[in-house]
Design an enzyme around this catalytic site. Structure first.
Site, PDB file in Angstrom:
ATOM      1  N   HIS A  33       7.705  31.567  -4.155  1.00 24.86           N
ATOM      2  CA  HIS A  33       8.203  32.974  -3.367  1.00 24.86           C
ATOM      3  C   HIS A  33       9.601  32.474  -3.090  1.00 24.86           C
ATOM      4  O   HIS A  33       9.945  31.419  -3.166  1.00 24.86           O
ATOM      5  CB  HIS A  33       7.289  33.371  -2.164  1.00 24.86           C
ATOM      6  CG  HIS A  33       7.864  34.172  -1.236  1.00 24.86           C
ATOM      7  ND1 HIS A  33       8.736  33.918  -0.219  1.00 24.86           N
ATOM      8  CD2 HIS A  33       7.799  35.524  -1.421  1.00 24.86           C
ATOM      9  CE1 HIS A  33       9.117  35.071   0.562  1.00 24.86           C
ATOM     10  NE2 HIS A  33       8.545  36.050  -0.260  1.00 24.86           N
ATOM     11  N   LYS A  69       6.317  47.572  -3.940  1.00 24.67           N
ATOM     12  CA  LYS A  69       5.437  47.401  -2.700  1.00 24.67           C
ATOM     13  C   LYS A  69       4.258  48.505  -2.677  1.00 24.67           C
ATOM     14  O   LYS A  69       4.538  49.456  -3.596  1.00 24.67           O
ATOM     15  CB  LYS A  69       6.287  47.728  -1.589  1.00 24.67           C
ATOM     16  CG  LYS A  69       7.326  46.591  -1.262  1.00 24.67           C
ATOM     17  CD  LYS A  69       6.895  45.165  -1.022  1.00 24.67           C
ATOM     18  CE  LYS A  69       7.841  44.206  -0.738  1.00 24.67           C
ATOM     19  NZ  LYS A  69       7.336  42.848  -0.914  1.00 24.67           N
TER      20      LYS A  69
HETATM   21 MG    MG Z   1       4.991  39.072  -1.346  1.00 27.26          MG
END
Ligand code: MG
Length: 388
Positions: A321, A183
């Site tokens: 995803h 992230k």
């Molecule tokens: Mg993502």
């Protein structure tokens, strides 16, 4: 043959993780069981699915509209041409009756989850793993043996140190993964860059590290990150801005030479078509990451792929995803670039079969009939109870 019942339940994910924009403390997912009257090995075939991760449980829509529409349809209208199996496209059409255009995510997650559970039943009735059924139908019969998996990791944890993030990444490498994602956007830029550099020390080759901003940035921040990240030559920069701000995404594509990735927050074929028409994405490098159970399911995903191929995109630009067995089968069945993986997060809803082993970044595709949730003990406990 007919559908006897469709059941759903909402299950909390119980996660203490956060990305740059939100934490998962309240996150839930819908688990669905599609119960048929078909018997295999003396037991009724039940198809299972859940609504992937990152979108909340959506049982209200299922109960109010989609489940009754299926159960109220004459059973023969849900069968394929042979009459010996169900036709998921017909389930999708039935669920879409009396639905207004647009406004996709209000229903696409609920519909997609039920649809993927139908596919699990279809593959079990056929006695084949789902990826093989999909390969026969959508990839010229090319049945894959393994799928490339990258780790969606590097989350922000309360009180973490740089060493904690490095240790997490080392664990993923020890487990057999090669490409890792972390992230960005949860800390000020300078601190985030230190975090990226710390992980790069572990990963080595920047081609094996991607970063994900989870749509956090406004124009100014997106440009600042794009400029600061460019010299690292990372594998990709994911969701630098709002998923529907195609104009801004286009501006970022103009200044960021490396690959961009997006699509997990697009829920319809039309949204993805707009993405490739208006965001100036580049067919030779950028990646599209639709999550099929959240975007009307597998039949609609095949239509999205057909649209993309017509526009010159190839399947090696697609990474669904999800980080679960559903996207694993879909990646293998359609012959896509690979799948995501979330080892050790999202409790029973992350990961693959309990005996799955990653080798050199690749995961062998399962050969159990259907999606194979039965080989995920903790998850299957929830599913079995729902179907009982
Ligand atoms: Mg993502």
């Amino acid at each position: 043959m007919r559908i006897v019942d469709i059941r759903e339940t909402a299950v909390p994910l119980k996660s203490n993780l956060a990305n740059s924009t939100f934490d998962f403390s309240e996150m839930t997912t819908s688990v669905v069981a599609v119960i048929t009257d078909v018997k295999r090995e003396g037991k009724p075939v039940v198809g299972f699915a859940f609504n992937s991760t990152g979108r909340y449980a959506c049982g209200a829509q299922m109960r109010a509209r989609f489940i009754p529409r299926i159960l109220n349809t004459p059973p023969e209208k849900l069968l394929d041409d042979t009459g010996e199996n169900f036709d998921p496209a017909k389930f999708l059409a039935v669920m879409m009756q009396r639905e207004k255009s647009g406004g996709h995510s209000e229903r696409s997650v609920a519909i997609g989850t039920i649809e993927v559970a139908v596919w699990d039943a279809v593959a079990k009735i056929a006695g084949k793993p789902l990826h093989a059924v999909l390969a026969e139908r959508y990839n010229g019969g090319k049945i894959a043996e393994k799928v490339y998996c990258y780790v969606g990791g590097g989350w922000y944890r309360p009180g973490e140190t740089l060493k904690d993030v490095q240790d997490e990444m080392r664990r993923h490498q020890d487990a057999g993964y090669v490409t890792l994602k972390m992230k960005v956007g949860g800390l000020p830029l300078a601190q985030d860059l230190k975090r990226v550099e710390a992980v790069l020390e572990v990963v080595g080759d920047p081609w094996h590290l991607a970063v994900d901003a989870n749509s956090k940035f406004d124009r100014e921040e997106a440009f600042a990150y794009a400029k600061a990240l460019a010299p690292y030559r990372l594998r990709w920069f994911e969701e630098p801005c709002d998923p529907l701000d195609l104009a801004l995404l286009g501006e970022i594509a103009d200044i960021y030479e490396g690959p961009l990735a997006t699509g997990e927050n697009l829920f319809s074929t039309q949204d993805v078509e707009n993405l490739v028409r208006f965001a100036r994405l580049r067919r030779d490098r950028d990646l599209i990451q639709v999550d099929p159970p959240q975007a009307y399911g597998i039949v609609q995903y095949s239509r999205t792929i057909a649209m993309l191929e017509k526009r010159g995109w190839t399947r090696d630009r697609l990474f669904p995803h999800g980080g679960n067995q559903m996207s694993l089968h879909i990646a293998g069945g359609f012959g896509l670039a690979g799948a995501e993986s979330y080892p050790g997060v999202f409790g029973p809803f992350a990961g693959f079969a309990d005996d799955a082993k990653v080798e050199n970044g690749y995961l062998k595709l399962p050969d159990r009939p259907g999606i194979g949730f039965e080989a995920q003990n903790e998850l299957y406990k929830i599913m079995r109870e729902l179907a009982a």
